[in-house]
Enzyme design. Structure first.
Site, mmCIF file in Angstrom:
data_model
loop_
_atom_site.group_PDB
_atom_site.id
_atom_site.type_symbol
_atom_site.label_atom_id
_atom_site.label_comp_id
_atom_site.label_asym_id
_atom_site.label_seq_id
_atom_site.Cartn_x
_atom_site.Cartn_y
_atom_site.Cartn_z
ATOM 1 C CG ASN A 150 -1.866 1.077 1.399
ATOM 2 O OD1 ASN A 150 -1.695 2.482 0.437
ATOM 3 N ND2 ASN A 150 -2.060 1.728 2.772
ATOM 4 C CD1 TRP A 151 3.992 1.079 -2.741
ATOM 5 C CD2 TRP A 151 4.275 2.075 -4.647
ATOM 6 N NE1 TRP A 151 4.332 0.701 -3.408
ATOM 7 C CE2 TRP A 151 4.823 1.350 -4.519
ATOM 8 C CE3 TRP A 151 3.696 3.252 -5.711
ATOM 9 C CZ2 TRP A 151 5.671 0.798 -5.992
ATOM 10 C CZ3 TRP A 151 4.341 3.356 -6.935
ATOM 11 C CH2 TRP A 151 5.580 2.446 -6.574
ATOM 12 C CE LYS A 152 0.269 3.650 4.479
ATOM 13 N NZ LYS A 152 0.385 3.295 5.600
ATOM 14 C CG HIS A 191 -5.505 2.269 5.441
ATOM 15 N ND1 HIS A 191 -5.506 2.929 6.028
ATOM 16 C CD2 HIS A 191 -4.695 1.398 4.851
ATOM 17 C CE1 HIS A 191 -4.428 3.208 6.050
ATOM 18 N NE2 HIS A 191 -4.144 1.630 6.042
ATOM 19 C CD GLU A 199 -3.020 6.169 7.219
ATOM 20 O OE1 GLU A 199 -2.700 5.672 5.678
ATOM 21 O OE2 GLU A 199 -2.137 5.431 7.706
ATOM 22 C CD GLU A 218 -3.289 -2.182 7.727
ATOM 23 O OE1 GLU A 218 -2.646 -2.742 7.185
ATOM 24 O OE2 GLU A 218 -4.279 -1.020 7.234
ATOM 25 N N GLY A 233 2.386 2.822 11.078
ATOM 26 C CA GLY A 233 3.199 3.181 10.302
ATOM 27 C C GLY A 233 4.394 4.017 11.673
ATOM 28 C CB SER A 271 4.987 -1.374 11.684
ATOM 29 O OG SER A 271 4.921 -0.623 12.005
ATOM 30 N N GLY A 293 2.378 -0.915 3.962
ATOM 31 C CA GLY A 293 2.967 -0.116 3.793
ATOM 32 C C GLY A 293 4.651 1.004 3.758
ATOM 33 N N GLY A 294 4.771 1.642 4.353
ATOM 34 C CA GLY A 294 5.941 1.976 4.269
ATOM 35 C C GLY A 294 7.439 1.162 3.384
HETATM 36 P P1 PGA Z 1 2.914 0.979 7.841
HETATM 37 O O1 PGA Z 1 1.876 0.497 7.174
HETATM 38 O O2 PGA Z 1 3.351 -1.094 6.818
HETATM 39 O O3 PGA Z 1 3.654 1.735 7.222
HETATM 40 O O4 PGA Z 1 2.387 0.558 9.281
HETATM 41 C C1 PGA Z 1 0.347 -0.469 6.728
HETATM 42 C C2 PGA Z 1 -0.542 -0.072 6.120
HETATM 43 O O5 PGA Z 1 -1.484 1.067 6.611
HETATM 44 O O6 PGA Z 1 -1.431 -0.782 4.904
#
Ligand code: PGA
Length: 243
Positions: free
Chosen positions: A8-10, A91, A93, A158, A164, A203, A224-225
């Site tokens: 997930n590149w956000k 998600h 976010e 999640e 993050g 994470s 994500g990251g």
């Molecule tokens: P993260 O994000 O791996 O940076 O913690 C995961 C996500 O939000 O899907």
């Protein structure tokens, strides 16, 4: 079953990154399914760059309607047309930053399925909810109200506090939550709920992937990251058990 490692590149990634990333992932040998969910603007380019590789591309959200006067939104048929096969929905976010309710997420899931996309529905508790001993109830309620009747797709657990932050739940906590999710899916969806894939997200890094992905009922990861660097995403995929 092969695990799914989903990136997930956000709101990261630019056009200049696409070719190099696609080249790196498509030439690597792998024993998992791979999915990359870039920003909307890169879906078409990334899907084209990954043609024939077996690596899927997805969106990060969609609107419940197929089209209409919804400034700034994107519909599921538009994602499909751009080359997406999956879409991340609900998600944290989006739930927190955009006030998305479970009912709203359920509407998006229906739209995704109608457009032929596989929805990845995210659920997870905040740290206050975990501290209050409510984590499983919160997640069960999200599942109950975000998944429409006859849901077919993927769930991503999640924990909001793990996204993050570099913090992850203990292996025992992940295993317990995935077991609770499996039980809730079976209760809600019957036989179909027994086999849906449940990803862990929050994470996930090359260094912790092997232990998280080996846990019972963990069918892959939503990353994500660490998905922004092809090398890290591939290292996570390498750490997955062979299914
Ligand atoms: P993260 O994000 O791996 O940076 O913690 C995961 C996500 O939000 O899907």
């Amino acid at each position: 079953m092969r695990q799914l490692i989903a990136g997930n590149w956000k709101m990261h990634g630019r056009l200049a990154d696409v070719q190099g990333f696609a080249q790196a992932v498509r030439t690597a040998t792998r024993h998992t399914d791979l999915l990359i969910c870039p920003p909307f603007t890169l879906i078409d380019r990334l899907a084209t760059a990954l043609t024939g590789s077996g690596i899927a591309v997805g969106g990060q959200d969609c609107h419940p309607a197929p089209e209409g006067a919804y400034t700034g939104d994107i519909s599921a048929p538009m994602l499909a047309e751009a080359g997406a096969a999956y879409v991340i929905l609900g998600h944290s976010e989006r739930r927190q930053g955009h006030g998305e309710t479970n009912a709203r997420v359920a509407g998006k899931v229906l739209a995704a399925i109608a457009a032929g996309l596989t929805p990845i529905v995210c659920v997870g508790e905040t740290d206050e909810q975990r501290d209050a001993g409510e984590a499983k109830d919160v997640v069960r309620s999200q599942l109950m109200h975000s998944l429409p009747e006859g849901f077919a797709g993927i769930i991503a657990y999640e924990p909001v506090w793990a996204i993050g932050t570099g913090r992850t739940p203990t292996e025992a906590d992940v295993a317990a939550m995935h077991a609770a999710i499996r039980a809730a899916l079976a209760a809600r969806l019957g036989e179909a709920g027994k086999t849906l894939k449940i990803l862990y997200g929050g994470s996930v890094k090359p260094g912790n992937a092997a232990s998280l992905l080996a846990l019972p009922e963990v069918g892959g990861a939503l990353v994500g990251g660490a998905s922004l660097k092809a090398e890290d995403l591939l290292a996570i995929a390498d750490a997955a058990p062979r299914g």
